[in-house]
Design a protein around this motif. Sequence first.
Motif, PDB file in Angstrom:
ATOM      1  N   THR A  24      -8.376   6.371   0.639  1.00 28.18           N
ATOM      2  CA  THR A  24      -9.153   5.297   1.348  1.00 28.18           C
ATOM      3  C   THR A  24      -9.649   5.830   2.570  1.00 28.18           C
ATOM      4  O   THR A  24     -10.776   5.163   3.087  1.00 28.18           O
ATOM      5  CB  THR A  24      -8.158   4.125   1.710  1.00 28.18           C
ATOM      6  OG1 THR A  24      -7.093   4.479   2.550  1.00 28.18           O
ATOM      7  CG2 THR A  24      -7.729   3.237   0.429  1.00 28.18           C
ATOM      8  N   HIS A  27     -12.699   7.157   0.869  1.00 31.31           N
ATOM      9  CA  HIS A  27     -13.126   6.271  -0.088  1.00 31.31           C
ATOM     10  C   HIS A  27     -12.672   4.861   0.296  1.00 31.31           C
ATOM     11  O   HIS A  27     -11.869   4.394  -0.376  1.00 31.31           O
ATOM     12  CB  HIS A  27     -12.650   6.629  -1.346  1.00 31.31           C
ATOM     13  CG  HIS A  27     -13.198   7.926  -1.862  1.00 31.31           C
ATOM     14  ND1 HIS A  27     -14.495   8.552  -2.200  1.00 31.31           N
ATOM     15  CD2 HIS A  27     -12.763   9.242  -1.690  1.00 31.31           C
ATOM     16  CE1 HIS A  27     -14.639   9.505  -2.335  1.00 31.31           C
ATOM     17  NE2 HIS A  27     -13.558  10.108  -2.132  1.00 31.31           N
ATOM     18  N   PRO A  28     -12.990   4.125   1.354  1.00 35.39           N
ATOM     19  CA  PRO A  28     -12.590   2.993   1.618  1.00 35.39           C
ATOM     20  C   PRO A  28     -12.802   1.755   0.554  1.00 35.39           C
ATOM     21  O   PRO A  28     -12.103   0.575   0.588  1.00 35.39           O
ATOM     22  CB  PRO A  28     -13.147   2.724   3.117  1.00 35.39           C
ATOM     23  CG  PRO A  28     -14.401   3.495   3.073  1.00 35.39           C
ATOM     24  CD  PRO A  28     -14.030   4.571   2.289  1.00 35.39           C
ATOM     25  N   GLU A  29     -13.729   1.929  -0.403  1.00 33.41           N
ATOM     26  CA  GLU A  29     -14.131   1.167  -1.173  1.00 33.41           C
ATOM     27  C   GLU A  29     -13.024   1.116  -2.374  1.00 33.41           C
ATOM     28  O   GLU A  29     -12.993   0.282  -3.489  1.00 33.41           O
ATOM     29  CB  GLU A  29     -15.451   1.469  -2.006  1.00 33.41           C
ATOM     30  CG  GLU A  29     -15.361   2.726  -2.881  1.00 33.41           C
ATOM     31  CD  GLU A  29     -15.383   4.219  -2.261  1.00 33.41           C
ATOM     32  OE1 GLU A  29     -15.407   4.129  -0.914  1.00 33.41           O
ATOM     33  OE2 GLU A  29     -15.424   5.036  -2.771  1.00 33.41           O
ATOM     34  N   LEU A  30     -12.005   2.193  -2.589  1.00 35.88           N
ATOM     35  CA  LEU A  30     -11.009   2.206  -3.614  1.00 35.88           C
ATOM     36  C   LEU A  30     -10.448   0.896  -3.538  1.00 35.88           C
ATOM     37  O   LEU A  30      -9.843   0.217  -2.528  1.00 35.88           O
ATOM     38  CB  LEU A  30     -10.005   3.198  -3.161  1.00 35.88           C
ATOM     39  CG  LEU A  30      -8.932   3.527  -4.149  1.00 35.88           C
ATOM     40  CD1 LEU A  30      -9.560   3.807  -5.403  1.00 35.88           C
ATOM     41  CD2 LEU A  30      -8.080   4.575  -3.680  1.00 35.88           C
ATOM     42  N   THR A  31     -10.275   0.151  -4.942  1.00 41.26           N
ATOM     43  CA  THR A  31      -9.649  -0.920  -5.081  1.00 41.26           C
ATOM     44  C   THR A  31      -8.079  -0.888  -5.412  1.00 41.26           C
ATOM     45  O   THR A  31      -7.850   0.083  -6.115  1.00 41.26           O
ATOM     46  CB  THR A  31     -10.612  -2.049  -6.098  1.00 41.26           C
ATOM     47  OG1 THR A  31     -10.390  -1.429  -7.277  1.00 41.26           O
ATOM     48  CG2 THR A  31     -11.947  -1.978  -5.603  1.00 41.26           C
ATOM     49  N   LYS A 147      -2.905   3.148   2.877  1.00 38.29           N
ATOM     50  CA  LYS A 147      -3.051   1.848   2.623  1.00 38.29           C
ATOM     51  C   LYS A 147      -2.601   1.312   1.347  1.00 38.29           C
ATOM     52  O   LYS A 147      -2.330   1.983   0.534  1.00 38.29           O
ATOM     53  CB  LYS A 147      -4.798   1.739   2.831  1.00 38.29           C
ATOM     54  CG  LYS A 147      -4.888   1.888   4.465  1.00 38.29           C
ATOM     55  CD  LYS A 147      -6.120   1.062   4.821  1.00 38.29           C
ATOM     56  CE  LYS A 147      -6.349   1.081   6.189  1.00 38.29           C
ATOM     57  NZ  LYS A 147      -6.543   2.422   7.021  1.00 38.29           N
ATOM     58  N   ASP A 150      -3.946   3.003  -1.729  1.00 39.00           N
ATOM     59  CA  ASP A 150      -3.465   4.765  -1.798  1.00 39.00           C
ATOM     60  C   ASP A 150      -1.728   4.493  -2.562  1.00 39.00           C
ATOM     61  O   ASP A 150      -1.599   5.322  -3.380  1.00 39.00           O
ATOM     62  CB  ASP A 150      -3.247   5.374  -0.352  1.00 39.00           C
ATOM     63  CG  ASP A 150      -4.608   5.119   0.196  1.00 39.00           C
ATOM     64  OD1 ASP A 150      -5.470   5.988  -0.281  1.00 39.00           O
ATOM     65  OD2 ASP A 150      -4.639   4.727   1.019  1.00 39.00           O
TER      66      ASP A 150
END
Length: 256
Positions: A24, A27-31, A147, A150
Amino acid sequence: MKALEIAKTIGEAQKNRTLLPAFTTAHPELTVETAYQVQDILMEEALARGETIVGYKMGLTSRAKQQDVGVYSAIHGFLVGSGSLSKGSVVPSARFRQPRVEPEIAVILDRTLTEPVPTLSSVRAALRWVGPAAELLDSRYENYQFKLPDVIADNTSANAFILGSSQWIDQLEEMRLFGVQLKKNGQRIDTGCAAATFGDPLLSVLELIQELGKRGKRLEAGQVVLTGGITASTPLAPGDFIEILWPGETLSFSYV
Ligand code: OOG
Ligand code: MG
């Protein structure tokens, strides 16, 4: 980032026992949804390696554990057969990179709950075994810095577990208030109470069944459920002797 690419990176890190930065960060957009897809891929790969899926684990079901890792939502992952270790045995460090241990309560059901909306009483009625357990975690992320997506993608830091031998099926009310002490090398590290996990560890089983149901999966009869760490986890170093003291049973092991 695609689930397949993340699964490949995690799979290689597992194999080589290397650590990763949290996905994250870049790639903070990882859901959460993608993260559970990564878990599905990791499960298929485990099966292809000849592993069996012996159960599931709930994680971050207690305040202590949420604060431990700074993630404030319950999560679930799967447990593999090679991670099922015996009580009193020696736990070899070769399997781990940055292990931590935590006291939990484990549950095994005697049948699969198939009703559309299972309840706490259906979980109680289906119990085969409930008793003490230790979970041995091993995160792929350095210092357990992650997070929510992750840690889900990393199969919730799952690695190994040990089941105790007490049977608490006739003490379900009392069990909620059972206390536990976590000791390392004779020193008390932490204490907790079974109710730390959702007020009742069986509620964690219920939540697991519901969450698996949403993903088209189900808990099979005989599979183990780890209901979640009751205290914060503690790191393991070679030479450590761990004791988890419950009423009537001390679960212990040496980490070598
Ligand atoms: C995440 C896994 C959490 C639990 O019981 O709360 C967990 C971690 O602490 O690395 O297994
Ligand atoms: Mg755990």
